[in-house]
Enzyme design. Structure first.
Site, PDB file in Angstrom:
ATOM      1  N   LYS A   1       0.833  -1.207   0.000  1.00 28.54           N
ATOM      2  CA  LYS A   1       0.000   0.000   0.000  1.00 28.54           C
ATOM      3  C   LYS A   1       0.867   1.255   0.000  1.00 28.54           C
ATOM      4  O   LYS A   1       0.644   2.172  -0.794  1.00 28.54           O
ATOM      5  CB  LYS A   1      -0.912  -0.019   1.238  1.00 28.54           C
ATOM      6  CG  LYS A   1      -2.097   0.910   1.151  1.00 28.54           C
ATOM      7  CD  LYS A   1      -2.902   0.885   2.452  1.00 28.54           C
ATOM      8  CE  LYS A   1      -3.661  -0.408   2.617  1.00 28.54           C
ATOM      9  NZ  LYS A   1      -4.196  -0.582   3.980  1.00 28.54           N
TER      10      LYS A   1
ATOM     11  N   ARG B   1      -2.847   3.514   8.679  1.00 30.67           N
ATOM     12  CA  ARG B   1      -3.263   2.334   7.902  1.00 30.67           C
ATOM     13  C   ARG B   1      -2.166   1.278   7.853  1.00 30.67           C
ATOM     14  O   ARG B   1      -0.996   1.614   7.693  1.00 30.67           O
ATOM     15  CB  ARG B   1      -3.610   2.752   6.472  1.00 30.67           C
ATOM     16  CG  ARG B   1      -4.406   4.029   6.374  1.00 30.67           C
ATOM     17  CD  ARG B   1      -4.526   4.543   4.952  1.00 30.67           C
ATOM     18  NE  ARG B   1      -5.208   3.627   4.064  1.00 30.67           N
ATOM     19  CZ  ARG B   1      -5.282   3.790   2.744  1.00 30.67           C
ATOM     20  NH1 ARG B   1      -4.704   4.838   2.171  1.00 30.67           N
ATOM     21  NH2 ARG B   1      -5.918   2.908   2.010  1.00 30.67           N
TER      22      ARG B   1
ATOM     23  N   GLY C   1      -8.179  -6.754   4.685  1.00 28.85           N
ATOM     24  CA  GLY C   1      -9.050  -6.764   5.856  1.00 28.85           C
ATOM     25  C   GLY C   1      -8.482  -7.490   7.073  1.00 28.85           C
ATOM     26  O   GLY C   1      -9.172  -7.628   8.075  1.00 28.85           O
TER      27      GLY C   1
ATOM     28  N   MET D   1      -5.756  -6.664   8.888  1.00 28.39           N
ATOM     29  CA  MET D   1      -5.149  -5.804   9.912  1.00 28.39           C
ATOM     30  C   MET D   1      -5.980  -4.532  10.099  1.00 28.39           C
ATOM     31  O   MET D   1      -7.018  -4.382   9.499  1.00 28.39           O
ATOM     32  CB  MET D   1      -3.705  -5.490   9.527  1.00 28.39           C
ATOM     33  CG  MET D   1      -2.805  -6.720   9.660  1.00 28.39           C
ATOM     34  SD  MET D   1      -1.104  -6.388   9.264  1.00 28.39           S
ATOM     35  CE  MET D   1      -1.194  -6.120   7.513  1.00 28.39           C
TER      36      MET D   1
ATOM     37  N   ARG E   1      -3.625  -1.379  -6.422  1.00 27.99           N
ATOM     38  CA  ARG E   1      -2.816  -2.604  -6.445  1.00 27.99           C
ATOM     39  C   ARG E   1      -3.301  -3.460  -7.604  1.00 27.99           C
ATOM     40  O   ARG E   1      -4.399  -3.264  -8.116  1.00 27.99           O
ATOM     41  CB  ARG E   1      -2.956  -3.370  -5.129  1.00 27.99           C
ATOM     42  CG  ARG E   1      -4.372  -3.835  -4.877  1.00 27.99           C
ATOM     43  CD  ARG E   1      -4.509  -4.580  -3.562  1.00 27.99           C
ATOM     44  NE  ARG E   1      -5.914  -4.710  -3.240  1.00 27.99           N
ATOM     45  CZ  ARG E   1      -6.430  -4.650  -2.012  1.00 27.99           C
ATOM     46  NH1 ARG E   1      -5.646  -4.444  -0.968  1.00 27.99           N
ATOM     47  NH2 ARG E   1      -7.709  -4.792  -1.806  1.00 27.99           N
TER      48      ARG E   1
ATOM     49  N   HIS F   1      -5.407 -43.245  -5.355  1.00 32.84           N
ATOM     50  CA  HIS F   1      -5.761 -43.823  -6.644  1.00 32.84           C
ATOM     51  C   HIS F   1      -6.970 -43.111  -7.256  1.00 32.84           C
ATOM     52  O   HIS F   1      -6.948 -42.689  -8.403  1.00 32.84           O
ATOM     53  CB  HIS F   1      -6.052 -45.313  -6.433  1.00 32.84           C
ATOM     54  CG  HIS F   1      -6.584 -45.970  -7.650  1.00 32.84           C
ATOM     55  ND1 HIS F   1      -7.909 -46.209  -7.841  1.00 32.84           N
ATOM     56  CD2 HIS F   1      -5.957 -46.377  -8.762  1.00 32.84           C
ATOM     57  CE1 HIS F   1      -8.076 -46.774  -9.013  1.00 32.84           C
ATOM     58  NE2 HIS F   1      -6.906 -46.890  -9.597  1.00 32.84           N
TER      59      HIS F   1
ATOM     60  N   SER G   1      11.175 -43.054 -21.582  1.00 30.77           N
ATOM     61  CA  SER G   1      10.138 -42.252 -20.954  1.00 30.77           C
ATOM     62  C   SER G   1      10.309 -42.423 -19.447  1.00 30.77           C
ATOM     63  O   SER G   1      10.249 -43.546 -18.939  1.00 30.77           O
ATOM     64  CB  SER G   1       8.764 -42.723 -21.407  1.00 30.77           C
ATOM     65  OG  SER G   1       7.782 -41.979 -20.726  1.00 30.77           O
TER      66      SER G   1
ATOM     67  N   CYS H   1       6.280 -39.361 -18.201  1.00 28.48           N
ATOM     68  CA  CYS H   1       4.866 -39.704 -18.287  1.00 28.48           C
ATOM     69  C   CYS H   1       4.245 -39.934 -16.915  1.00 28.48           C
ATOM     70  O   CYS H   1       3.210 -40.538 -16.804  1.00 28.48           O
ATOM     71  CB  CYS H   1       4.672 -40.931 -19.160  1.00 28.48           C
ATOM     72  SG  CYS H   1       5.485 -42.390 -18.501  1.00 28.48           S
TER      73      CYS H   1
ATOM     74  N   TYR I   1       9.643 -34.213 -24.598  1.00 29.14           N
ATOM     75  CA  TYR I   1       8.222 -33.998 -24.357  1.00 29.14           C
ATOM     76  C   TYR I   1       7.846 -34.344 -22.917  1.00 29.14           C
ATOM     77  O   TYR I   1       8.593 -35.023 -22.217  1.00 29.14           O
ATOM     78  CB  TYR I   1       7.369 -34.830 -25.326  1.00 29.14           C
ATOM     79  CG  TYR I   1       7.421 -36.306 -25.090  1.00 29.14           C
ATOM     80  CD1 TYR I   1       6.561 -36.911 -24.175  1.00 29.14           C
ATOM     81  CD2 TYR I   1       8.338 -37.109 -25.773  1.00 29.14           C
ATOM     82  CE1 TYR I   1       6.621 -38.280 -23.936  1.00 29.14           C
ATOM     83  CE2 TYR I   1       8.398 -38.476 -25.539  1.00 29.14           C
ATOM     84  CZ  TYR I   1       7.545 -39.056 -24.623  1.00 29.14           C
ATOM     85  OH  TYR I   1       7.603 -40.395 -24.369  1.00 29.14           O
TER      86      TYR I   1
HETATM   87  P1  ADP Z   1      -7.609  -2.101   4.252  1.00 26.99           P
HETATM   88  O1  ADP Z   1      -6.205  -2.498   3.988  1.00 26.99           O
HETATM   89  O2  ADP Z   1      -8.305  -2.980   5.228  1.00 26.99           O
HETATM   90  O3  ADP Z   1      -8.369  -1.879   2.978  1.00 26.99           O
HETATM   91  P2  ADP Z   1      -7.185   0.741   4.389  1.00 26.99           P
HETATM   92  O4  ADP Z   1      -5.952   1.238   5.028  1.00 26.99           O
HETATM   93  O5  ADP Z   1      -7.167   0.707   2.920  1.00 26.99           O
HETATM   94  O6  ADP Z   1      -7.535  -0.680   5.003  1.00 26.99           O
HETATM   95  O7  ADP Z   1      -8.388   1.628   4.900  1.00 26.99           O
HETATM   96  C1  ADP Z   1      -9.741   1.275   4.725  1.00 26.99           C
HETATM   97  C2  ADP Z   1     -10.533   2.441   4.186  1.00 26.99           C
HETATM   98  O8  ADP Z   1     -10.400   3.576   5.005  1.00 26.99           O
HETATM   99  C3  ADP Z   1     -10.082   2.922   2.832  1.00 26.99           C
HETATM  100  O9  ADP Z   1     -10.635   2.155   1.810  1.00 26.99           O
HETATM  101  C4  ADP Z   1     -10.624   4.330   2.803  1.00 26.99           C
HETATM  102  O10 ADP Z   1     -11.935   4.345   2.372  1.00 26.99           O
HETATM  103  C5  ADP Z   1     -10.534   4.746   4.246  1.00 26.99           C
HETATM  104  N1  ADP Z   1      -9.355   5.604   4.392  1.00 26.99           N
HETATM  105  C6  ADP Z   1      -8.100   5.235   4.689  1.00 26.99           C
HETATM  106  N2  ADP Z   1      -7.285   6.311   4.719  1.00 26.99           N
HETATM  107  C7  ADP Z   1      -8.048   7.384   4.431  1.00 26.99           C
HETATM  108  C8  ADP Z   1      -7.790   8.774   4.273  1.00 26.99           C
HETATM  109  N3  ADP Z   1      -6.566   9.280   4.434  1.00 26.99           N
HETATM  110  N4  ADP Z   1      -8.824   9.580   3.990  1.00 26.99           N
HETATM  111  C9  ADP Z   1     -10.065   9.058   3.821  1.00 26.99           C
HETATM  112  N5  ADP Z   1     -10.368   7.768   3.933  1.00 26.99           N
HETATM  113  C10 ADP Z   1      -9.380   6.934   4.235  1.00 26.99           C
HETATM  114 MG    MG Z   2      -7.739  -0.790   1.479  1.00 26.93          MG
END
Ligand code: ADP
Ligand code: MG
Ligand code: MG
Length: 868
Positions: A27, A97, A106, A108, A346, A451, A759, A826, A846
């Site tokens: 990220k 984040r 999702g 962390m 990503r 088998h 083979s 084979c 082959y």
């Molecule tokens: P995850 O890895 O679980 O997707 P993120 O770090 O991407 O967590 O954060 C989840 C959500 O929080 C993002 O999709 C975004 O909508 C919101 N978010 C994160 N940082 C910001 C920011 N600087 N301003 C506004 N919204 C944010």
């Molecule tokens: Mg995210």
């Protein structure tokens, strides 16, 4: 110089970019890259993964230099945003984040809207002039901080204390969604949230923004070792010592009113690959609302009408990102007062069908080269595309049918046109006919290499093997699974990819190949050096394989033909015969049947080589071991049961895998091999009469000494000569051997003097090199893999370090005496991408694999050819 622990998102050389994902996490690296490209990214910075490893190595403390570096970075962000963190007159709010090297969606934590207290919120109201919005942000922050950082989470079954208060408030004001709550209500909620925190945790919510910041950073680092994250890493094989980075970023707001929004989108459709923006968004909302499911997000196309300017900007950014990353992107964004902000990008996860389409489309768009397109698709994933599917999205390799409990029953029902699922405690080679006839196979015992699973994969049949929950009672013709009882004739559906067993009927459809699939395969064929053949024993399998692009048969197992229908009777008669004369009488009945089989296969493989292996398994596999069946056999052959029993006992071996089988049968009962060879030659003459070009390659199994091969080759040449003379025609054929006994690999130079091809039978070669009986390895191999004693099951992926040496050495030695020796493999490994890579490196001619793996091997071979 002090260690650098903090990297800004920016355009300067010293700042991060997309190549730095190990240090900055995916990220952070991509946020830095987007900033570098000049895309609208809220200002921010990343604390490196090294801070995380330091944190865990040093009793959850930070490196000494960190705090000064963070202060400096915040200063830079403040300058860019024209606001100050913790300043009531002009406050800056932040998000904290997580972000590991590879995305762990999702798994962390994230904290949003950080840097607020009662004094600061007052300043924010003055600055923004929007009281409702400010209390909405404050309410969200206290709630999130209380949950994520302070740990006020609902215990089992309890309702979330924050959500409970929010619900009550909505009820009181008679509103459905929280964005309709007035400012006063939100302000009350903040106070109520703080009270519940104090009451439940005996600690106060921290009012100091700095404390909030470090609390959040610590919470993100701690979430690396959360249960969810650990479990996810175990499943995805992500090392536990990588650590996560932390991204600190200034907030942008999708919740400031009707000209604001937040959303998630893919640049192309991740399930079909269609080149069309795909995603969802919510007006007047913050990120977490999209996933929370309280409000249903809208399809992204609607944004075009509601927020036209921001939509146009977003479409433009999507184009830029795809061009830059040369791949389909998965993005998160927020729109604040009609202005677009990018929060994440990503490479997007996709289905196999989408992967193929996207790769081919991008090559056609000249975004990537054809070579890159070939490398974009994981060969094993093609499996999803090749098998019949449930007539519903995303369930490859599935089958429905009526339950039967024996192979005979399966054949009988199938002959009447009934789709059946064969349910067995375990399967044996005797069940082959029933397995073939069934739509799918369910077994209570066995695993991936059992088998049943191997054979089913070979046939492209759906198989759920080793389903421990199923308790079968053959006597009562029923099985139990939990509290459910299923009787013979009941419908069930099984899903070979998920291992699910369902009651009832689910319609399936044949897999259809897309245009793009054909294109990708064509490119692969132009690239690869290895040929791809198939393992097939019937005209039907040969047809399927040819449709999948097989360039011949690398292994035709003749014993499978011995089981079908009435033939087994003749086979058993032959086994029971006391002398050569009796055996020859029985073999004479078998010959026309074998000849017909070969004619069918030659027809299906017209013009392509067909490697036919002479009889391989020990004879005991052809006789029944259960009393009831022995009685039946006695009746059919008009012999006393005692004779049958005595013969079965005589055939008993302590280690049948190492016993009287393979060419040892050919040496001791030459008439068996002779019958097979005659059938092959006669079939190829008959084929020629029908203008079919037969190219038989006769393969002798389990050779360990030169004499075995020399003697049998002499027999084959003699038979060829006799038939040639009798039919007044020439015969073209080759004689070669399997290399599956380590000794044969070691003396391959001598063996190649009489073998025209090799083979590698890597199933037996693995078995004999490791000294693991494949059929018994289920008791210890899984634990070996779990404990890391073996990286992988060597019966699934070729052990390159050990068994691979024998393949390499056998090939080299063989070619030292016969330069143009044709060499292939084979075993099951022929369809395993890593093993295919190895075969390319060693310079084999082959690989041969089951029909449904042929496209996988073609793509893997192309990828191998592209490795420098
Ligand atoms: P995850 O890895 O679980 O997707 P993120 O770090 O991407 O967590 O954060 C989840 C959500 O929080 C993002 O999709 C975004 O909508 C919101 N978010 C994160 N940082 C910001 C920011 N600087 N301003 C506004 N919204 C944010
Ligand atoms: Mg995210
Ligand atoms: Mg073998």
């Amino acid at each position: 110089m002090a260690n650098k622990y903090v990297y800004l998102f920016g355009t300067r050389k010293s700042e991060g970019d997309k190549e730095m994902r190990n240090l900055l996490g995916g990220k952070g690296a991509n946020l830095a890259e987007m900033a570098r490209l000049g895309l609208p990214v809220p200002a921010g910075f990343t604390l490196t993964t090294e801070v995380c490893t330091h944190y865990y190595d040093n009793k959850k403390t930070y490196p000494r230099e960190l705090s000064a570096q963070v202060d400096k970075a915040i200063g830079e962000v403040e300058k860019k945003m024209g606001a100050k963190f913790g300043d009531p007159k002009n406050p800056l709010l932040l998000s904290v984040r997580s972000g590991a090297r590879v995305s762990m969606p999702g798994m962390m934590e994230t904290v949003l809207n950080l840097g607020l207290n009662d004094e600061i919120v007052a300043g924010l109201i003055k600055k923004s002039g929007d009281e409702r919005f400010c209390y909405d942000v404050y309410r969200r922050f206290v709630q999130m901080y209380g949950d994520v950082v302070m740990g006020l989470r609902p215990k089992d079954k309890e309702i979330d204390p924050f959500e409970h208060l929010l619900e009550k408030k909505k009820e009181k004001h008679g509103v459905e969604i929280d964005s309709d709550l007035p400012a006063t209500a939100l302000k009350e909620l903040v106070a109520e949230f703080k009270t519940v925190i104090k009451k439940r945790l005996k600690r106060s919510f921290p009012e100091d923004p700095k404390e909030q910041l470090y609390g959040s950073i610590g919470a993100v680092f701690s979430s690396w070792q959360g249960d969810r994250a650990i479990r996810y890493r175990e499943i995805e094989s992500i090392p536990h010592n990588w650590g996560t980075a932390v991204n600190v970023q200034s907030m942008v707001y999708g919740n400031m009113g009707e000209n604001c929004a937040t959303g998630v989108a893919f640049t192309r459709d991740p399930s079909t690959g269609q080149n069309k923006l795909y995603g969802e968004f919510l007006v007047n909302a913050q990120g977490e609302d999209v996933v929370a499911g309280i409000r249903t997000p809208e399809p992204i196309i609607k944004m075009k009408r509601i927020l036209p300017k921001a939509y146009a900007d977003f479409v433009k950014v999507c184009g830029q990102l795809e061009k830059h990353y040369k791949d389909m992107q998965d993005m998160e964004f927020t729109i604040q007062q009609s202005r677009l902000w990018m929060l994440q990008t990503r490479s997007g996860k996709r289905t196999a069908a989408a992967a193929v389409k996207i790769a081919v489309d991008m090559a056609s768009e000249r975004l990537i080269t054809r070579k890159e397109a070939i490398q974009r698709v994981n060969p094993s994933d093609l499996d999803q595309l090749l098998h019949p599917t449930f007539d519903a999205p995303a369930s490859p390799g599935a089958a429905s049918g009526k339950v039967v409990f024996s192979a005979e029953e399966a054949e009988a029902q199938a002959a009447k046109g009934e789709p059946v699922i064969l349910v067995r405690i375990e399967t044996s080679p005797e069940d082959i006919g029933g397995m073939h006839a069934a739509q799918g196979i369910l077994t209570a015992r066995g695993g991936m290499t059992s088998h049943a699973a191997v054979v089913a994969r070979g046939m492209g049949k759906c198989c759920v093997a080793g389903c421990g929950d199923v308790v079968i009672d053959y006597d009562k013709n029923m099985f139990k699974a939990g509290s459910k009882t299923v009787k013979k004739g009941d419908w069930i559906s099984i899903d070979g990819s998920s291992g699910e067993v369902m009651l009832g009927q689910t319609p399936t459809k044949e897999a259809k190949f897309s245009k793009e699939f054909g294109t990708l395969m064509k490119w692969a064929d132009q690239t690869r050096k290895l040929k791809v053949r198939t393992n097939a024993d019937t005209p039907h399998d040969s047809d399927v394989a040819r449709r999948f692009g097989a360039e011949g048969i690398g292994l035709c197992r003749t014993e499978h033909m011995f089981f079908e229908g009435d033939r087994i009777l003749a086979v058993r008669e032959m086994i029971l015969a006391d002398d050569e004369k009796g055996r020859k009488k029985a073999l004479a009945k078998l010959k026309p049947i074998q000849r017909k089989d070969f004619e069918g296969i030659f027809k299906a493989m017209d013009g392509l080589p067909v490697t036919i292996r002479l009889l391989d398994p020990p004879l005991h596999e052809f006789v029944p071991h259960e009393a009831a069946q022995q009685k039946e056999m006695a009746k059919q052959l008009k012999l006393p049961v005692a004779v049958i029993k005595a013969k079965v006992n005589a055939l008993h071996e302590f280690n049948p895998m190492l016993g009287h089988r393979g060419c040892r049968l050919g040496i001791t009962y030459p008439e068996i091999y002779q019958m097979q060879v005659e059938a092959i030659f006669e079939a190829s003459i008959n084929a020629r009469k029908k203008k079919i070009k037969a190219l038989p390659e006769i393969m002798i199994p389990l050779v360990g000494t030169t004499r075995e091969l020399e003697d049998l080759k002499a027999m084959i040449d003699r038979v060829a000569k006799e038939i040639s003379a009798k039919k007044k025609t020439k015969l073209s054929y080759q004689v070669g051997t399997m290399i599956e006994i380590p000794r044969a690999a070691l003396i391959a130079d001598q063996i190649a003097e009489s073998a025209q091809f090799f083979s590698f039978g890597t199933n037996d070669l693995t078995q004999l090199t490791f000294g693991y009986s494949r059929d018994d390895s289920g008791t210890f191999l899984p634990e070996y893999v779990d404990k890391g004693i073996l990286a992988e099951d060597p019966f699934q992926s070729l052990d390159q370090e050990g068994v691979g040496q024998l393949v390499r050495l056998g090939t080299e030695r063989g070619r030292s005496t016969r330069k143009n020796l044709k060499v292939g493999i084979c075993g099951e490994h022929g369809g395993d991408p890593a093993s295919v890579h190895f075969c390319h490196q060693v310079g084999l001619n082959y690989v041969s694999c089951s029909p449904y793996r042929v496209p996988i091997a073609r793509l893997a071979a192309a990828q191998a050819a592209l490795v420098k």
